[in-house]
Design a protein around this motif. Structure first.
Motif, PDB file in Angstrom:
ATOM      1  N   ASN A 147       0.818  -1.215   0.000  1.00 46.49           N
ATOM      2  CA  ASN A 147       0.000   0.000   0.000  1.00 46.49           C
ATOM      3  C   ASN A 147       0.851   1.263   0.000  1.00 46.49           C
ATOM      4  O   ASN A 147       0.531   2.246  -0.685  1.00 46.49           O
ATOM      5  N   ARG A 148       1.950   1.260   0.737  1.00 45.75           N
ATOM      6  CA  ARG A 148       2.779   2.459   0.859  1.00 45.75           C
ATOM      7  C   ARG A 148       3.789   2.617  -0.275  1.00 45.75           C
ATOM      8  O   ARG A 148       4.065   3.737  -0.715  1.00 45.75           O
ATOM      9  N   PHE A 149       4.325   1.488  -0.746  1.00 49.01           N
ATOM     10  CA  PHE A 149       5.470   1.581  -1.649  1.00 49.01           C
ATOM     11  C   PHE A 149       5.328   0.819  -2.963  1.00 49.01           C
ATOM     12  O   PHE A 149       5.694   1.334  -4.015  1.00 49.01           O
ATOM     13  N   ARG A 166       2.705  -0.996  -4.595  1.00 44.67           N
ATOM     14  CA  ARG A 166       1.514  -1.188  -5.420  1.00 44.67           C
ATOM     15  C   ARG A 166       1.740  -0.614  -6.826  1.00 44.67           C
ATOM     16  O   ARG A 166       2.631   0.209  -7.041  1.00 44.67           O
ATOM     17  N   ASP A 167       0.928  -1.052  -7.775  1.00 43.34           N
ATOM     18  CA  ASP A 167       0.999  -0.480  -9.115  1.00 43.34           C
ATOM     19  C   ASP A 167       0.840   1.032  -9.027  1.00 43.34           C
ATOM     20  O   ASP A 167      -0.161   1.522  -8.492  1.00 43.34           O
ATOM     21  N   GLY A 174       2.697   2.936  -7.235  1.00 45.78           N
ATOM     22  CA  GLY A 174       3.203   3.412  -5.956  1.00 45.78           C
ATOM     23  C   GLY A 174       4.560   4.093  -6.112  1.00 45.78           C
ATOM     24  O   GLY A 174       5.198   4.031  -7.174  1.00 45.78           O
ATOM     25  N   PRO A 175       5.041   4.744  -5.050  1.00 50.10           N
ATOM     26  CA  PRO A 175       6.271   5.541  -5.154  1.00 50.10           C
ATOM     27  C   PRO A 175       7.522   4.724  -5.478  1.00 50.10           C
ATOM     28  O   PRO A 175       8.498   5.280  -5.977  1.00 50.10           O
ATOM     29  N   TYR A 181       7.278   1.793  -7.306  1.00 52.21           N
ATOM     30  CA  TYR A 181       6.898   0.830  -8.340  1.00 52.21           C
ATOM     31  C   TYR A 181       7.672   1.054  -9.627  1.00 52.21           C
ATOM     32  O   TYR A 181       7.916   2.194 -10.045  1.00 52.21           O
TER      33      TYR A 181
END
Length: 277
Positions: A147-149, A151-152, A154-155, A157
């Motif tokens: 969720n934080r880093f 995920r598609d 994400g920061p 990704y």
């Protein structure tokens, strides 16, 4: 008694192939497919363990492809491992480059992590990064890591190296494998009804109907689609083994009948017979 979607330590699972087979036997599984991401390196060990426990092993792989700019996974069953080895090595190198790029992003975000030294044939993936974040104390669970880093979008990704669904399906069929769309309702690039005709046109031969993320109504719809397009039906728990901070269905949760394996075997035999002719 049938499991057609499982992972080992050779991709993002937590069990060795032998441990996976032992756990499956304990859960009452009679036939199992090892479908690690972009690698078949665990199949030899799994086959040896399966013989000891009188379990039917279905050789397989799960290819990571891109369609309409979004991740789309394709399962391949009964491939010729020798013919697939070279292309899979190229896919594994792409995964390593992707993991290195994501590690660099995490470092810039204040979360320097170090992955273990993977043996040859292992394809690093986001769950490995999630575990490293958990081990480093940067998150409290895999869910938080994604969720934080990770995920598609994400920061941290980084997208897969470009390998289209068409290329994946063509590769699998050329190696005698039956290509099956994995967990269709997880695809974020369009509706199942819109995407399926495109994949069938490219040579898709099956649908993963049973998956933990598919609701009963979605399973029913996928069954109808498989009949309409004359596709093989598969299913499995997408089992990755026990892991801290991660919840998942246990092996054999769907109690799928062994009769589902027969059409898959026939499809593989017909494909391989046609190629041999």
């Amino acid at each position: 008694m049938l499991e057609l979607h499982c992972h080992s330590q050779y991709s993002d699972g937590t069990l060795t192939p032998t441990q996976l087979i032992e756990r499956a036997v304990g859960a009452g599984v009679k036939a199992l497919a090892l479908t690690d991401h972009d690698t078949m390196s665990g199949c030899a060990e799994a086959a040896e363990a399966a013989r000891r426990y009188n379990l039917t092993l279905v050789p397989g792989v799960e290819l990571s492809t891109v369609h309409r700019g979004r991740s789309l996974h394709i399962l391949g069953f009964y491939p010729d491992g020798d013919r697939l080895q070279g292309p899979l090595q190229a896919r594994q190198e792409g995964r390593r480059r992707r993991a290195e790029a994501m590690i660099e992003k995490l470092h810039q975000l204040g979360c320097p992590i170090v992955l273990p030294n993977f043996p040859p044939g292992v394809a690093p993936s986001r769950p490995h990064l999630a575990q490293a974040l958990l081990n480093g104390g940067y998150v409290q669970s895999w869910e938080e890591a994604f969720n934080r880093f990770l995920r598609d979008g994400g920061p941290a990704y980084v997208n897969y190296s470009q390998f289209s669904a068409e290329e994946g399906i063509t590769l699998l069929r050329s190696c005698g494998a039956v290509p099956v769309w994995a967990h269709p309702y997880l695809f974020a690039g369009g509706s199942v009804d819109d995407i399926l005709p495109e994949l069938v046109e490219l040579g898709l031969m099956g649908l993963e109907v049973y998956h933990p993320h598919h609701r009963r109504s979605q399973q029913n719809h996928l069954h109808q689609l498989s009949q309409s397009y004359h596709l093989v039906v598969t299913g499995g728990t997408d089992y990755h083994g026990p892991a801290p901070g991660r919840t998942a269905k246990e092996l054999n949760s769907f109690a799928l009948p062994l009769t589902l394996l027969e059409p898959l075997q026939r499809a593989a035999e017909q494909l391989q017979s046609y190629q041999g002719g």
